[in-house]
Every structure is written in structure tokens, then in C-alpha cells.
Design a protein around this motif. Structure first.
Motif, mmCIF file in Angstrom:
data_model
loop_
_atom_site.group_PDB
_atom_site.id
_atom_site.type_symbol
_atom_site.label_atom_id
_atom_site.label_comp_id
_atom_site.label_asym_id
_atom_site.label_seq_id
_atom_site.Cartn_x
_atom_site.Cartn_y
_atom_site.Cartn_z
ATOM 1 N N ARG A 1 0.815 -11.794 26.194
ATOM 2 C CA ARG A 1 0.682 -11.193 27.526
ATOM 3 C C ARG A 1 -0.112 -9.900 27.459
ATOM 4 N N TYR A 2 0.128 -9.132 26.376
ATOM 5 C CA TYR A 2 -0.589 -7.872 26.213
ATOM 6 C C TYR A 2 -2.090 -8.109 26.122
ATOM 7 N N PHE A 3 -2.496 -9.088 25.307
ATOM 8 C CA PHE A 3 -3.920 -9.355 25.138
ATOM 9 C C PHE A 3 -4.542 -9.919 26.415
ATOM 10 N N VAL A 4 -3.807 -10.771 27.127
ATOM 11 C CA VAL A 4 -4.311 -11.288 28.389
ATOM 12 C C VAL A 4 -4.542 -10.147 29.365
ATOM 13 N N GLU A 5 -3.575 -9.218 29.431
ATOM 14 C CA GLU A 5 -3.710 -8.068 30.333
ATOM 15 C C GLU A 5 -4.897 -7.192 29.922
ATOM 16 N N GLN A 6 -5.076 -6.999 28.594
ATOM 17 C CA GLN A 6 -6.198 -6.176 28.125
ATOM 18 C C GLN A 6 -7.536 -6.818 28.497
ATOM 19 N N MET A 7 -7.602 -8.151 28.378
ATOM 20 C CA MET A 7 -8.830 -8.847 28.747
ATOM 21 C C MET A 7 -9.104 -8.718 30.240
ATOM 22 N N ARG A 8 -8.054 -8.789 31.034
ATOM 23 C CA ARG A 8 -8.215 -8.668 32.482
ATOM 24 C C ARG A 8 -8.694 -7.276 32.880
ATOM 25 N N GLU A 9 -8.251 -6.274 32.111
ATOM 26 C CA GLU A 9 -8.622 -4.895 32.429
ATOM 27 C C GLU A 9 -9.990 -4.512 31.892
ATOM 28 N N ALA A 10 -10.521 -5.305 30.934
ATOM 29 C CA ALA A 10 -11.811 -4.967 30.325
ATOM 30 C C ALA A 10 -12.925 -5.052 31.359
ATOM 31 N N LYS A 11 -13.710 -3.994 31.477
ATOM 32 C CA LYS A 11 -14.775 -3.945 32.475
ATOM 33 C C LYS A 11 -16.169 -3.987 31.839
ATOM 34 N N THR A 12 -16.269 -3.695 30.550
ATOM 35 C CA THR A 12 -17.561 -3.694 29.867
ATOM 36 C C THR A 12 -17.487 -4.582 28.642
ATOM 37 N N ALA B 1 -18.269 -3.719 25.682
ATOM 38 C CA ALA B 1 -17.688 -2.937 24.582
ATOM 39 C C ALA B 1 -16.158 -3.022 24.607
ATOM 40 N N GLU B 2 -15.589 -2.972 25.804
ATOM 41 C CA GLU B 2 -14.128 -3.070 25.920
ATOM 42 C C GLU B 2 -13.641 -4.455 25.509
ATOM 43 N N VAL B 3 -14.401 -5.491 25.895
ATOM 44 C CA VAL B 3 -14.042 -6.853 25.498
ATOM 45 C C VAL B 3 -14.073 -6.974 23.976
ATOM 46 N N GLN B 4 -15.124 -6.455 23.364
ATOM 47 C CA GLN B 4 -15.252 -6.559 21.910
ATOM 48 C C GLN B 4 -14.138 -5.807 21.185
ATOM 49 N N ALA B 5 -13.699 -4.698 21.759
ATOM 50 C CA ALA B 5 -12.608 -3.941 21.149
ATOM 51 C C ALA B 5 -11.319 -4.763 21.126
ATOM 52 N N VAL B 6 -11.055 -5.494 22.227
ATOM 53 C CA VAL B 6 -9.873 -6.353 22.261
ATOM 54 C C VAL B 6 -10.008 -7.494 21.269
ATOM 55 N N LEU B 7 -11.213 -8.081 21.173
ATOM 56 C CA LEU B 7 -11.431 -9.181 20.236
ATOM 57 C C LEU B 7 -11.216 -8.747 18.794
ATOM 58 N N LYS B 8 -11.649 -7.538 18.465
ATOM 59 C CA LYS B 8 -11.443 -7.029 17.110
ATOM 60 C C LYS B 8 -9.953 -6.892 16.800
ATOM 61 N N LEU B 9 -9.179 -6.480 17.795
ATOM 62 C CA LEU B 9 -7.739 -6.343 17.591
ATOM 63 C C LEU B 9 -7.089 -7.714 17.405
ATOM 64 N N ILE B 10 -7.566 -8.704 18.164
ATOM 65 C CA ILE B 10 -7.057 -10.070 17.989
ATOM 66 C C ILE B 10 -7.357 -10.562 16.578
ATOM 67 N N GLU B 11 -8.587 -10.295 16.100
ATOM 68 C CA GLU B 11 -8.971 -10.707 14.746
ATOM 69 C C GLU B 11 -8.083 -10.026 13.707
ATOM 70 N N ALA B 12 -7.795 -8.743 13.929
ATOM 71 C CA ALA B 12 -6.976 -8.000 12.975
ATOM 72 C C ALA B 12 -5.561 -8.550 12.888
ATOM 73 N N LEU B 13 -5.105 -9.138 13.986
ATOM 74 C CA LEU B 13 -3.748 -9.690 14.013
ATOM 75 C C LEU B 13 -3.770 -11.221 14.003
ATOM 76 N N SER B 14 -4.814 -11.788 13.419
ATOM 77 C CA SER B 14 -4.994 -13.241 13.467
ATOM 78 C C SER B 14 -3.849 -14.004 12.827
ATOM 79 N N ASP B 15 -3.158 -13.393 11.869
ATOM 80 C CA ASP B 15 -2.041 -14.085 11.211
ATOM 81 C C ASP B 15 -0.867 -14.285 12.168
ATOM 82 N N THR B 16 -0.864 -13.546 13.263
ATOM 83 C CA THR B 16 0.240 -13.633 14.231
ATOM 84 C C THR B 16 0.167 -14.909 15.067
#
Length: 288
Positions: A240-251, A253-268
Motif C-alpha cells: 500500500r505504501y508503494f502504491v501511494e508513493q507511485m500515486r503521489e509521484a509527479k515527476t 525523478a520521483e517515480v525513479q526514486a520509488v523504483l529504486k526503493l522497490i529494487e532495494a527491497l526486492s527480497d520482500t
């Protein structure tokens, strides 16, 4: 934040009222074990069909976290027709300047036990202030309320102690019930405000309340239909957190920042969940 729903504007707030009935079912049917009628997860009784007024507390996300019902005592009301054993043979109270306050409840599951704005204590005091101020503005001088001993102690601790009681204490579900009297004076309201540190206007405009609730409903629907939830299983807190972050991303750069965090937590995540979350910008961020 407090809103008042009555017979004049109830058609505007059906979603909020339904959520209030669900909260009442959890509190009175579940936690307190009262003999109440619950259908489709909602606690509704015959007095809800008499166009009572509801004073309802919302949190910053638009969730119903507190509520209380106000009924005139000149007609049918709970102390006269349901809790009459409390009166111990005395006639029912009937007065044009006295309202009955019942079904006072707070969402102890959603709220925390601290003292901040998202606490049980804050929501309780805000609802007290809202109900007293609303009654006073309507020309009501006194309130009679059916409560349990725990709520009686809450009233006393919040400097909102009853000035008298009616009848006797009787068994009611898992807890006893008693009837208390409160005046709607400015002095009482100020005491509760000082205790809680709430000195601002607690009422929310109707349009603002509708917008807040509708935004919450839209977010919930978006989360349920997101690519990360194609299997219709409830989303985890992290999803839910990542979905909300994606919804709030306006640029980008913001989208890529969320994607990097998803990659960092890929084992989850499972590979399917991870790919669905990566695809989420197509569903939410770009659309926004």
C-alpha cells in the motif's frame, strides 16, 4: 474534525453514516457485548429511523473514528424505551431543552493510546466538545446519556464529570449501564477544551468533509484494483505504501526514486508482486 449529520443533510453523507454504523457494531456488539442488532456489519436500531442527529469525528485521512447520536427526549428515546430499568420505576425524562446522547463510541483499534491528534484521548475529547457545542447552539440546556462505568471515569478524568445521575446502575451486556446528566454550558465546554488542549474550531465544513471522505474512498478503490493486487488479496502495508508513493509521484525523478526503493527491497516481494509494483506508474503516477 467533527461533522454533524441529521435529517436535512444525511443524503449527502451516506458513506460516512454507514462507516459510523460499522464502528458501532464493532464497539457495542463486539467489544461491549451489548444485545444489539447487527446486519451486514452495521449496528442500526429503531431510533436511527427517527432522523436523529449524529456528531461524527473524522481523522485526517477521512476515516470515521468517533461518533455519538442525539435524540429529543420529547419522543421515543433509549432511556425511556430500552434502558427503562435504569429509571427504577421513575417516569421517563421529557423536556424540550434536554437531549439524549447515546451510542458514544471511539475507534480504539485505529487510534493510538498517546495524547496526539490520532489518539483515543484526543478523539474522545474532540467528540465531547463537538456534541456539547452543537447541542448548545441548538438551544439545548442539558444532556442525559446512558454510559458504562468506564465512560463515567473518562468523563470525570476529562473534567467533564456529570452533575447528577438518574435511576440506578443495571447490567447491560458485558458491562453495567447508568444514566448521567450533563449541562451544555460554556463553562463545561471550556473545561474539556483546556483539559485536551483543543482551542480551535473542531467543526469541518460539509464540502470539506465530503471531499476528504471521497478522496479516501477513491484511494482505497485504486489500491484494490492496482496491478499489484490482481489476485484480489488484501495489499500488505508495504505494498500500500508503494502504491501511494507511485500515486503521489509527479515527476520522472520521483517515480525513479520509488523504483529504486522497490529494487532495494526486492527480497520482500515475489517476482510477480515486484513486477506489478514496477508497472504501477502506468496506472497511477502518469495518470495523475
Amino acid at each position: 474534525m467533527i461533522i454533524v449529520v441529521d435529517g436535512l443533510n444525511r443524503h449527502m453523507f451516506t458513506g460516512i453514516v454507514d462507516e459510523m454504523f460499522e464502528l458501532r457494531a464493532r464497539v457495542f456488539g463486539g467489544r461491549l457485548g451489548w444485545d444489539v442488532k447487527i446486519e451486514d456489519g452495521k449496528e442500526i436500531d429503531e431510533f436511527d429511523h427517527l432522523d436523529p442527529a449524529y456528531v461524527i469525528g473524522l481523522d485526517d485521512e477521512g476515516n470515521v473514528v468517533a461518533a455519538v447520536r442525539a435524540l429529543q427526549t420529547t419522543g421515543p428515546h433509549m432511556l425511556a424505551d430500552v434502558f427503562c430499568a435504569i429509571l427504577d420505576g421513575e417516569p421517563p425524562i421529557r423536556s424540550a431543552t434536554m437531549w439524549e446522547s447515546t451510542r458514544f463510541c471511539v475507534d480504539t483499534q485505529r487510534l493510538n493510546r498517546g495524547k496526539d491528534k490520532n489518539s483515543v484521548s484526543y478523539a474522545t475529547c474532540e467528540l465531547m466538545i463537538g456534541s456539547l457545542e452543537y447541542a448548545r447552539s441548538a438551544g439545548i440546556q442539558d444532556i442525559v446519556t446512558v454510559i458504562d462505568p468506564v465512560m463515567d471515569r473518562v468523563l470525570k478524568r476529562s473534567d467533564n464529570a456529570p452533575y447528577d445521575y438518574v435511576g440506578k446502575t443495571v447490567p447491560m451486556g458485558k458491562v453495567p449501564a447508568l444514566a448521567a446528566l450533563l449541562d451544555c454550558t460554556e463553562e463545561r465546554i471550556n473545561r474539556v477544551r483546556d483539559f485536551a488542549g483543543i482551542h480551535h474550531d473542531v467543526f469541518l465544513e460539509e464540502d470539506a468533509a465530503l471531499e476528504l471522505f471521497e478522496r479516501k474512498v477513491a484511494a482505497a478503490k485504486a489500491a484494490e484494483t492496482s496491478p499489484a493486487n490482481r489476485d484480489h488479496k488484501p495489499l500488505s502495508t508495504l505494498e500500500r505504501y508503494f502504491v501511494e508513493q507511485m500515486r503521489e509521484a509527479k515527476t520522472e525523478a520521483e517515480v525513479q526514486a520509488v523504483l529504486k526503493l522497490i529494487e532495494a527491497l526486492s527480497d520482500t516481494f515475489t517476482p510477480e508482486q515486484r513486477q506489478a509494483l514496477i508497472n504501477t506508474p502506468r496506472a497511477f503516477a502518469i495518470e495523475a
